[in-house]
Scaffold this motif. Structure first.
Motif, PDB file in Angstrom:
ATOM      1  N   ALA A 226       0.470  -1.503   0.180  1.00  0.00           N
ATOM      2  CA  ALA A 226      -0.194  -0.261   0.158  1.00  0.00           C
ATOM      3  C   ALA A 226       0.494   1.318   0.136  1.00  0.00           C
ATOM      4  N   ARG A 227       1.820   1.607   1.024  1.00  0.00           N
ATOM      5  CA  ARG A 227       3.047   2.356   0.548  1.00  0.00           C
ATOM      6  C   ARG A 227       3.917   2.492  -0.272  1.00  0.00           C
ATOM      7  N   ASP A 228       3.333   1.252  -0.902  1.00  0.00           N
ATOM      8  CA  ASP A 228       4.108   1.952  -3.013  1.00  0.00           C
ATOM      9  C   ASP A 228       3.286   2.260  -3.171  1.00  0.00           C
TER      10      ASP A 228
ATOM     11  N   GLU B 187      -5.376  -2.827  -6.166  1.00  0.00           N
ATOM     12  CA  GLU B 187      -4.700  -4.243  -7.324  1.00  0.00           C
ATOM     13  C   GLU B 187      -3.226  -4.307  -6.294  1.00  0.00           C
ATOM     14  N   ASN B 188      -2.076  -3.125  -5.789  1.00  0.00           N
ATOM     15  CA  ASN B 188      -0.961  -3.320  -5.605  1.00  0.00           C
ATOM     16  C   ASN B 188      -1.139  -4.329  -4.178  1.00  0.00           C
TER      17      ASN B 188
ATOM     18  N   VAL C 188       1.729   5.828  -5.815  1.00  0.00           N
ATOM     19  CA  VAL C 188       1.620   6.921  -5.473  1.00  0.00           C
ATOM     20  C   VAL C 188       0.269   7.606  -4.402  1.00  0.00           C
ATOM     21  N   GLY C 189       0.511   8.501  -3.985  1.00  0.00           N
ATOM     22  CA  GLY C 189      -0.767   9.436  -3.576  1.00  0.00           C
ATOM     23  C   GLY C 189      -1.091   8.912  -1.699  1.00  0.00           C
ATOM     24  N   VAL C 190      -0.004   7.455  -1.128  1.00  0.00           N
ATOM     25  CA  VAL C 190      -0.575   7.025  -0.251  1.00  0.00           C
ATOM     26  C   VAL C 190       0.119   8.346   0.512  1.00  0.00           C
ATOM     27  N   HIS C 191      -0.189   8.681   1.631  1.00  0.00           N
ATOM     28  CA  HIS C 191       1.087   9.287   2.424  1.00  0.00           C
ATOM     29  C   HIS C 191       1.085   9.042   3.658  1.00  0.00           C
ATOM     30  N   ALA C 192       0.512   8.161   4.274  1.00  0.00           N
ATOM     31  CA  ALA C 192       0.081   7.517   5.571  1.00  0.00           C
ATOM     32  C   ALA C 192      -0.271   6.607   5.599  1.00  0.00           C
ATOM     33  N   MET C 193      -0.410   6.009   6.662  1.00  0.00           N
ATOM     34  CA  MET C 193      -1.233   4.315   7.023  1.00  0.00           C
ATOM     35  C   MET C 193      -1.862   4.237   8.606  1.00  0.00           C
TER      36      MET C 193
ATOM     37  N   LYS D 222       9.900   2.128  12.293  1.00  0.00           N
ATOM     38  CA  LYS D 222       8.931   1.770  11.581  1.00  0.00           C
ATOM     39  C   LYS D 222       7.521   0.554  11.717  1.00  0.00           C
ATOM     40  N   SER D 223       6.567   1.038  12.110  1.00  0.00           N
ATOM     41  CA  SER D 223       5.525  -0.516  12.456  1.00  0.00           C
ATOM     42  C   SER D 223       4.646  -0.087  10.473  1.00  0.00           C
ATOM     43  N   VAL D 224       5.041  -1.898   9.727  1.00  0.00           N
ATOM     44  CA  VAL D 224       4.606  -1.273   8.544  1.00  0.00           C
ATOM     45  C   VAL D 224       3.476  -1.767   8.500  1.00  0.00           C
TER      46      VAL D 224
END
Length: 156
Positions: free
Chosen positions: A48-50, A115-116, A52-57, A77-79
């Motif tokens: 999800a972090r990969d 999708e990712n 583009v447009g996702v700033h944070a979780m 950091k907690s993935v």
């Protein structure tokens, strides 16, 4: 003349071709593999972090606690922040909470994240991903301070 079954089986009974093999079948199919929820959560978080447009979780509160935990030595950091997985024997369901950058199409980002995440989890685990629910909890504005940025050092 010796019967084939007698040659392979000295007792003279019916021959079983798998008698000579231990366990029978392909070694790769013997036993069971279980995958922990946390493993799927890590894979989904990285995927999800990969996008583009996702700033944070995660929500604002979890990001705040995470930022504090990240500053503690050894905390890292907690993935898995913002990711919850339910894993069964052959299927997985995921819930993700994301923060998007201002100006991006939320529906496009959500589709790309879905999708990712599905591709990464299915490829790495072999599990069928039955659903990926995405909750957008915030939008990162260009002039907002970032919760996860390191504070400026007062001493150099």
């Amino acid at each position: 003349m010796t019967d084939t079954s007698q040659r392979n089986n000295p007792a003279g009974g019916p021959s079983d071709k798998n008698l000579g093999k231990r366990g029978g079948g392909d070694p790769g199919t013997r036993g069971r593999t279980t995958i922990a929820d946390g493993v799927v959560e890590k894979i989904a978080g990285m995927a999800a972090r990969d996008v583009v447009g996702v700033h944070a979780m995660g929500s604002g509160l979890s990001r705040t606690f995470g930022a504090v935990r990240d500053r503690v030595p050894g905390g890292g950091k907690s993935v898995t922040r913002g990711v919850k997985a339910e894993v069964g024997e052959s299927q997985a369901a995921l819930d993700l909470e994301i923060v998007v950058d201002y100006g991006v199409s939320i529906s496009d980002v959500a589709r790309d994240v879905r999708e990712n995440v599905v591709a990464a989890v299915e490829r790495m685990t072999g599990l069928e991903v039955v659903e990926v629910n995405i909750a957008v909890s915030d939008v990162k504005l260009p002039d907002e301070e970032d919760d996860e940025d390191e504070p400026e050092q007062r001493v150099q």
